[in-house]
Design an enzyme around this catalytic site. Structure first.
Site, PDB file in Angstrom:
ATOM      1  N   ASP A 155       0.836  -1.205   0.000  1.00 34.01           N
ATOM      2  CA  ASP A 155       0.000   0.000   0.000  1.00 34.01           C
ATOM      3  C   ASP A 155       0.875   1.261   0.000  1.00 34.01           C
ATOM      4  O   ASP A 155       2.110   1.190  -0.035  1.00 34.01           O
ATOM      5  CB  ASP A 155      -0.928  -0.039   1.224  1.00 34.01           C
ATOM      6  CG  ASP A 155      -2.342   0.405   0.903  1.00 34.01           C
ATOM      7  OD1 ASP A 155      -2.516   1.224  -0.018  1.00 34.01           O
ATOM      8  OD2 ASP A 155      -3.284  -0.063   1.577  1.00 34.01           O
ATOM      9  N   ASP A 211      -9.990   3.530  -4.080  1.00 28.64           N
ATOM     10  CA  ASP A 211     -10.654   2.399  -3.432  1.00 28.64           C
ATOM     11  C   ASP A 211     -12.106   2.248  -3.893  1.00 28.64           C
ATOM     12  O   ASP A 211     -12.854   3.219  -3.968  1.00 28.64           O
ATOM     13  CB  ASP A 211     -10.654   2.581  -1.914  1.00 28.64           C
ATOM     14  CG  ASP A 211      -9.278   2.434  -1.304  1.00 28.64           C
ATOM     15  OD1 ASP A 211      -8.349   2.023  -2.017  1.00 28.64           O
ATOM     16  OD2 ASP A 211      -9.136   2.745  -0.107  1.00 28.64           O
TER      17      ASP A 211
END
Length: 396
Positions: A155, A211
């Site tokens: 990430d 996202d």
């Protein structure tokens, strides 16, 4: 900390990977020749619900409910599996959530004929404020390999001021290459630095979008969005994807309750058309029949896994009515007739829209109703429900 890594070897790898990047070549680690398929813990369980019991139950379900046979193979722990580092700097699993440790969990998952994925972050902390990998890339990669990890998602939270994404992910790529184990590398910087322009030689897949949210149309102020937003962000990126290097529109929300059955079918169909990773994000140990029907549609999965590896693209748009096309290895096409409007509507595709002369006679298979039509000339039309898709395979 660079374990077992000589300066000469590092220079050689740097030269090879620099040449690959400058020539536009894709990462060739022999992995992810078709889009990865599996399950990720985040969308359903997030941080609070992740633990060893959930993961083992998920692996049990995948091995027995038809998912493994359909091609799903990775069981991926997202954020919150880790808790800190020991005195030597080795990353530690949370002892309360994973009392048996990651190595034992990997052995269990491998024993089911599946593979283990794990999560880290390129910054000082993960998005959930757990320990990141910055400054420990080689040490962590070696640890993952020793545990038996097969897939790494990295990430982009809590990075340092001025930290460069391409350099950071290249460092982890090099560390994985030296780990002694083949590990699929998933880059997750949310499309923020246009990874499709640089990530081909770096990762096997990269997030091309912010996202996903469990909704049809719900763009968030912080960037997250529903299926409708992601469709538009993926269109135009098709030239950057192919075997071993994929645009990733984020994990699946199928079965999590925020969309209708029709919208989930569309979600799954379009991800397959995109040649996207198919990473289920629901509680697959407790699926409804509708959810299972969607996730186990082998005809749609075959479109996603087609060996040509071409990402589909939008070829026609009339208001809310769209036609998307994906070329297949056998010369056929996968077609999605997509209705983004509020009412059922008829959508038509001409053979000339998808690269065929209008004189072609083709067989058309509806991948959801299983209806076959033979010797179809000129094109194809269907009634498509609101937020729905009719997905067909066309073969001359």
């Amino acid at each position: 900390m660079r374990l077992g890594f000589s300066a000469g070897r590092m220079l050689f790898l740097t030269m090879v990977f620099t040449m690959a990047a400058s020539s536009g070549l894709a990462l060739d680690n022999g992995l992810a020749r078709t889009p990865p398929m599996g399950w990720n813990s985040w969308n359903k369980f997030a941080c609070k619900g992740l633990n060893e019991k959930v993961v083992r139950e998920t692996a049990d379900a995948m091995a027995s409910n038809g998912m493994k046979d359909a091609g799903y193979q990775f069981v991926i722990l997202d954020d919150c599996w880790q808790t800190g580092r020991d005195a030597a700097g080795n990353i530690l699993a949370d002892p309360e959530r994973f009392p048996s440790g990651i190595k034992a969990l990997a052995d269990y998952i491998h024993g089911k004929g599946l593979k283990l994925g794990i999560y880290t972050d390129a910054g000082t902390l993960t998005c959930a404020k757990r320990t990141g990998s910055i400054g420990h890339e080689y040490q962590d990669a070696k640890q993952y390999a020793n545990w038996g990890v097969d897939y790494l998602k990295e990430d982009w939270c809590n990075t340092l001021p001025g930290q460069n994404s391409e350099s950071s992910y290249t460092l982890m790529r090099n560390a994985l290459a030296e780990s002694g184990r083949p590990i699929v590398f998933s880059i997750c910087e949310w499309g923020s630095t246009k990874p499709w322009l640089w990530a081909g030689p770096v990762g096997n897949l990269w997030r091309a979008t912010p996202d996903i949210q469990d909704c049809w149309d719900c763009k968030k102020t912080w960037g997250g969005g529903g299926v409708s937003q992601i469709l538009d962000l993926m269109n135009g990126l098709e030239s950057y994807a192919g075997p071993g290097h994929w645009n990733d529109p984020d994990m699946l929300e199928v079965g999590n309750g925020g969309m209708t059955r029709e919208e989930y079918r569309t979600h799954f169909s379009m991800w397959a058309l995109f040649a996207a990773p198919l990473l289920a994000g629901n509680d697959i140990a407790n699926m409804t029949a509708d959810t299972k029907e969607i996730l186990l549609n082998k005809d749609v999965i075959a479109i996603d896994q087609d060996a040509l590896g071409q990402q589909g693209r939008r070829v026609k748009k009339t208001g809310d009515l769209e036609v998307w096309s994906k070329q297949l290895q056998d010369g056929g096409r996968a077609i999605a007739l997509l209705n983004r409007g509020a009412a059922t509507a008829k959508i038509s595709v001409a053979w000339t829209d998808i690269g065929y002369p209008d004189t072609v006679s083709a067989n058309v298979q509806d991948l959801w109703t299983k209806k076959d039509s033979s010797a179809v000339k000129g094109g194809y039309s269907a009634e498509v429900p609101s937020h729905g898709v009719v997905m067909v395979r066309v073969k001359p």
